[in-house]
Scaffold this active site. Structure first.
Site, PDB file in Angstrom:
ATOM      1  N   LYS A   1       0.891  -0.976  -0.170  1.00 46.20           N
ATOM      2  CA  LYS A   1      -0.483  -0.257  -0.073  1.00 46.20           C
ATOM      3  C   LYS A   1       0.953   1.031  -0.411  1.00 46.20           C
ATOM      4  O   LYS A   1       1.994   1.260   0.638  1.00 46.20           O
ATOM      5  CB  LYS A   1      -0.356   0.297   1.115  1.00 46.20           C
ATOM      6  CG  LYS A   1      -1.949   1.200   1.271  1.00 46.20           C
ATOM      7  CD  LYS A   1      -2.961   1.213   2.462  1.00 46.20           C
ATOM      8  CE  LYS A   1      -3.736   2.556   2.306  1.00 46.20           C
ATOM      9  NZ  LYS A   1      -4.000   3.175   3.812  1.00 46.20           N
TER      10      LYS A   1
ATOM     11  N   HIS B   1      -4.927   3.616  14.827  1.00 49.49           N
ATOM     12  CA  HIS B   1      -5.533   1.825  14.869  1.00 49.49           C
ATOM     13  C   HIS B   1      -4.409   1.011  14.777  1.00 49.49           C
ATOM     14  O   HIS B   1      -2.555   1.139  15.106  1.00 49.49           O
ATOM     15  CB  HIS B   1      -5.757   1.352  12.927  1.00 49.49           C
ATOM     16  CG  HIS B   1      -4.271   1.549  12.019  1.00 49.49           C
ATOM     17  ND1 HIS B   1      -4.053   3.068  11.580  1.00 49.49           N
ATOM     18  CD2 HIS B   1      -3.945   0.931  11.069  1.00 49.49           C
ATOM     19  CE1 HIS B   1      -3.105   2.504  10.900  1.00 49.49           C
ATOM     20  NE2 HIS B   1      -2.475   1.271  10.416  1.00 49.49           N
TER      21      HIS B   1
ATOM     22  N   ASP C   1      -2.608  -3.139  13.075  1.00 55.58           N
ATOM     23  CA  ASP C   1      -2.565  -3.912  11.966  1.00 55.58           C
ATOM     24  C   ASP C   1      -3.096  -4.844  11.972  1.00 55.58           C
ATOM     25  O   ASP C   1      -3.079  -5.891  12.516  1.00 55.58           O
ATOM     26  CB  ASP C   1      -1.053  -4.065  10.553  1.00 55.58           C
ATOM     27  CG  ASP C   1      -1.205  -2.494  10.621  1.00 55.58           C
ATOM     28  OD1 ASP C   1      -1.590  -1.450  10.406  1.00 55.58           O
ATOM     29  OD2 ASP C   1       0.661  -1.972  10.169  1.00 55.58           O
TER      30      ASP C   1
ATOM     31  N   HIS D   1      -1.047   2.867  16.298  1.00 52.57           N
ATOM     32  CA  HIS D   1      -0.274   3.435  15.159  1.00 52.57           C
ATOM     33  C   HIS D   1      -0.765   4.443  14.660  1.00 52.57           C
ATOM     34  O   HIS D   1      -2.194   4.221  14.641  1.00 52.57           O
ATOM     35  CB  HIS D   1       0.682   3.143  14.876  1.00 52.57           C
ATOM     36  CG  HIS D   1       0.729   2.056  13.521  1.00 52.57           C
ATOM     37  ND1 HIS D   1      -0.335   0.832  13.937  1.00 52.57           N
ATOM     38  CD2 HIS D   1       0.340   2.738  11.955  1.00 52.57           C
ATOM     39  CE1 HIS D   1      -0.179   0.159  12.527  1.00 52.57           C
ATOM     40  NE2 HIS D   1      -0.273   0.857  11.695  1.00 52.57           N
TER      41      HIS D   1
END
Length: 360
Positions: free
Chosen positions: A214, A233, A235, A289
């Site tokens: 990404k 959020h 991962d 993060h």
């Protein structure tokens, strides 16, 4: 704001649209990324650990063991680290960064040829984040997302055709990064007292562990104290590897505050994700993060998410790590189930927030 509008178009505004303004309770340690780095350096804030991976290749056992210990400690205490000595050539890294920048330098109408369509399930391609969070606010970023490795599972027909070297450079980066992934998982396995190949095997191995690329494009922002490039959020991946263009922005949450990562040349940032936290029974921490923005420079990051196959493997605490003293902290689930459960909780929180707002 209509679906499909791009943040890049908004960067010339004097003030940001209200849908990008973050709630007051999210603004702790939020501000211009360059200013946050300076402020933390002045305050002497503890920094994200830096580990030299080349030490793992040493024939000297104490040197090799010290590398394992450094990685283990960083994964347990921080859930994130910067790695030097990763073995990917400087020239290749520069080509990857140049190719990504050249794609985003294209006119928007050219980039739109690669637009994704989340509603129809076409997640690969060029896009901008839609609001599906508790605050209902949007993130200050555009992106390009695609599966990068293993090669036999990729669809290069949807990769950028401009610049012309994008496909070749990205394929090579995928190959070389997979070797780094293998090494990191080996070190992390040893750190848990397991055989070197164990974590890689549990996550699908060379055939099925997916490397999803990404490229995040964060345009200059007129009010960086009000917007976030990416909201807070964790991962869902096992590990996430991040390459940056020398512009700061990543923040990790530790000991009650947000710590901004400095940009260290020729390093990669590595996050522990949910999948690895589950397998390690919580010993390795999936790090919370987010991404800051700034007024001065465009920030680009290349995040590669190392994801297990959706349904082929079962994510659960490994049996060697479950004892009477340390019972299982997670119930078994497939990767697909974990993602769906996380998305469901996120949507529930978003709905509750929307109802609360409507009731005022």
């Amino acid at each position: 704001m209509v679906e499909g509008a791009r943040v890049e178009i908004l960067s010339s505004l004097q003030s940001i649209p209200t849908e990008y303004v973050r709630p007051e309770d999210e603004r702790l340690d939020m501000g211009d990324a360059f200013e946050e780095v300076k402020k933390q350096a002045k305050e002497g804030i503890q920094q994200i650990p830096l580990v030299d991976l080349s030490a793992f290749d040493s024939e000297d056992p104490p040197v090799r063991s010290a590398c394992v210990e450094s990685v283990r400690k960083a994964a347990e205490e921080w859930g994130v680290m910067q790695i030097a000595g990763h073995g990917i050539s400087f020239e290749l890294v520069e080509k990857v960064k140049e190719a990504g920048k050249k794609f985003f330098d294209l006119p928007i109408e050219e980039k739109e040829k690669y637009a994704n369509d989340q509603a129809s399930g076409k997640i690969q391609g060029y896009g901008s984040k839609l609001a599906n969070n508790a605050s209902g606010q949007l993130e200050w970023e555009d992106y390009f997302f695609h599966l990068m490795h293993p090669e036999d599972k990729t669809d290069v027909s949807i990769w950028p055709k401009e610049p012309i070297n994008y496909i070749d450079v990205t394929k090579e980066y995928g190959k070389q990064l997979r070797a780094v992934v293998t090494k990191m998982l080996s070190i992390l396995s040893i750190g848990l007292g397991l055989e070197e190949e164990r974590l890689d095997k549990e996550l699908g191995g060379p055939e099925d562990l997916l490397l999803q690329m990404k490229i995040n494009y964060y345009p200059k922002c007129p009010q960086p104290d009000l917007a976030l490039g990416v909201e807070a959020h964790t991962d869902v991946s096992s590990l996430t590897f991040i390459l940056v263009n020398g512009v700061p922005g990543l923040q990790v949450f530790k000991d009650g505050r947000w710590i901004t990562a400095p940009c260290i040349p020729d390093t990669l940032i590595v996050h522990v994700g949910d999948s690895l936290e589950i397998l390690s029974n919580g010993k390795y921490k999936s790090i919370l993060h987010r991404g800051l923005v700034n007024k001065e420079k465009v920030r680009i990051s290349w995040a590669v998410f190392c994801e297990p196959p959706k349904e082929k493997v079962m994510l659960r605490p490994l049996e060697e790590l479950v004892t009477e003293e340390t019972p299982a902290k997670f119930t078994p689930r497939t990767f697909k189930q974990h993602v769906e459960e996380k998305l469901f909780k996120k949507n529930q929180a978003a709905m509750a927030a929307a109802n609360k707002k409507a009731a005022k």
